[in-house]
Write a protein that holds these residues in place. Structure first.
Motif, PDB file in Angstrom:
ATOM      1  N   GLY A 149      32.520  34.933  39.082  1.00  0.00           N
ATOM      2  CA  GLY A 149      32.564  36.256  38.458  1.00  0.00           C
ATOM      3  C   GLY A 149      31.286  36.638  37.741  1.00  0.00           C
ATOM      4  O   GLY A 149      30.810  37.774  37.840  1.00  0.00           O
ATOM      5  N   GLN A 158      38.610  42.415  44.097  1.00  0.00           N
ATOM      6  CA  GLN A 158      39.211  41.565  43.071  1.00  0.00           C
ATOM      7  C   GLN A 158      40.146  42.370  42.166  1.00  0.00           C
ATOM      8  O   GLN A 158      41.256  41.932  41.851  1.00  0.00           O
ATOM      9  CB  GLN A 158      38.118  40.923  42.220  1.00  0.00           C
ATOM     10  N   ASP A 197      37.247  32.821  40.011  1.00  0.00           N
ATOM     11  CA  ASP A 197      36.792  33.931  39.178  1.00  0.00           C
ATOM     12  C   ASP A 197      35.831  33.444  38.109  1.00  0.00           C
ATOM     13  O   ASP A 197      34.790  34.057  37.851  1.00  0.00           O
ATOM     14  CB  ASP A 197      38.011  34.613  38.540  1.00  0.00           C
ATOM     15  N   MET A 240      38.447  35.569  44.336  1.00  0.00           N
ATOM     16  CA  MET A 240      38.331  35.695  42.881  1.00  0.00           C
ATOM     17  C   MET A 240      39.605  36.270  42.266  1.00  0.00           C
ATOM     18  O   MET A 240      39.951  35.948  41.128  1.00  0.00           O
ATOM     19  CB  MET A 240      37.134  36.581  42.534  1.00  0.00           C
TER      20      MET A 240
END
Length: 251
Positions: free
Chosen positions: A92, A138, A88, A81
Motif C-alpha cells: 500500500g 482495492q 495491503d 491488497m
C-alpha cells in the motif's frame, strides 16, 4: 450555466474561450498563440498527412499495449491488497507513493532500461496508469460485504469462482473508475514519454513543430491529444453508468 436569468448551453463557456483565443491571435500579441481559425485549418491539413497517421499508429499501439498491461496488473494488485491485509501493509505504501510521485522524472531511467523505442513508451504508460487502477480496485473490493463471499461458498463456489464471479463483478464500478482515471494518466504518460524520447510518435511531431515555430500545427496536435483523452474518459464513463447497478447490490 445561468446568465441574466437565462440558461445557457453547456458549451457556452468553451465558445467564449474559443472567441478569446481567436481575438488574441488576430491581435498578434505573441507569436506563440496564432488565431484559432488558423489552428483549425492546420488541424484539417495535419490529419491528412502520412506523417501524422504514422505517428498516430505508433502512439496508439504504445498506449493500448501499456493500458492493457496496466489494467491486468492494476486490477490484480488491487484485488490482492483489498483481500489480504498483509499485502495491503506490504504494498500500500508503495502504491500511494507512486500515485503522488512525479513519474516523468523516471522516464530517463526507463530509457536506459528499454532503449529509445516503443518499449520505453509502453513502460511509461504502464507506470502512469497502473497505480490509480490498483487503488480504485482495492477500494471496490474493500466495500464488498463478506456475506456475499460466504454465500457463494455455501453454494459450492470454488476460490476461482469467488474472484471471477463475485469480487470482480461487485467491485466493477470502482474498477471502471480506476480505468477511466488510468486512461487519462496513460495519455499523459504516452505524450511525456514520447516528448522525452523525442524520436517516435507524437513526441517527434511536437519537437519538430516547436523547433521550427510551426505553432498552428503545434496547437492543432495539442487539441487532438486533449480530445482523445476526453473521448476515452467519456467512453469509460458511459460504461460506468451502465454498471452502477452493482454498486447498490453488493452489500
Amino acid at each position: 450555466m445561468m446568465l441574466f436569468g437565462y440558461r445557457l448551453p453547456m458549451m457556452s463557456s468553451l465558445l467564449v474561450w474559443c472567441l478569446i483565443w481567436e481575438i488574441v491571435g488576430q491581435l498578434d500579441l505573441m507569436f506563440l498563440i496564432p488565431p484559432l481559425s488558423s489552428v483549425v485549418v492546420a488541424m484539417v491539413e495535419l490529419i491528412q498527412t502520412k506523417q501524422f497517421l504514422a505517428a498516430t499508429a505508433v502512439t496508439l499501439r504504445s498506449f493500448v499495449t501499456g493500458m492493457v498491461l496496466a489494467i491486468v496488473a492494476g486490477v490484480s494488485l488491487g484485488v490482492l491488497m483489498g483481500r489480504f491485509r498483509a499485502a495491503d501493509r506490504l504494498l500500500g505504501m508503495w502504491v500511494n507513493l507512486f500515485v503522488s510521485a512525479p513519474l516523468s522524472a523516471l522516464v530517463p531511467i526507463l530509457m536506459i532500461l528499454f532503449g529509445l523505442g516503443d518499449a520505453t513508451i509502453v513502460a511509461t504508460v504502464f507506470l502512469f496508469a497502473v497505480w490509480i487502477i490498483a487503488l480504485d480496485t482495492q477500494a471496490g473490493v474493500k466495500h464488498i460485504s463478506g456475506s456475499l463471499v460466504e454465500m457463494s461458498r455455501s453454494f459450492g463456489a470454488s476460490q476461482r469462482d469467488v474472484y471471477l464471479k463475485i469480487l470482480l463483478w461487485a467491485a466493477l464500478p470502482e474498477i471502471l473508475a480506476g480505468i477511466r482515471l488510468g486512461m487519462i494518466r496513460g495519455v499523459k504518460g504516452v505524450v511525456i514519454g514520447q516528448l522525452l524520447v523525442s524520436v517516435i510518435g507524437y513526441g517527434e511531431l511536437f519537437e519538430l513543430y516547436s523547433r521550427n515555430f510551426l505553432m498552428e500545427r503545434f496547437w492543432a496536435l495539442t487539441i487532438l491529444v486533449f480530445a482523445f483523452a476526453i473521448l476515452v474518459s467519456e467512453l469509460v464513463g458511459a460504461i460506468e453508468k451502465r454498471v452502477e447497478y452493482y454498486a447498490g447490490v453488493r452489500q
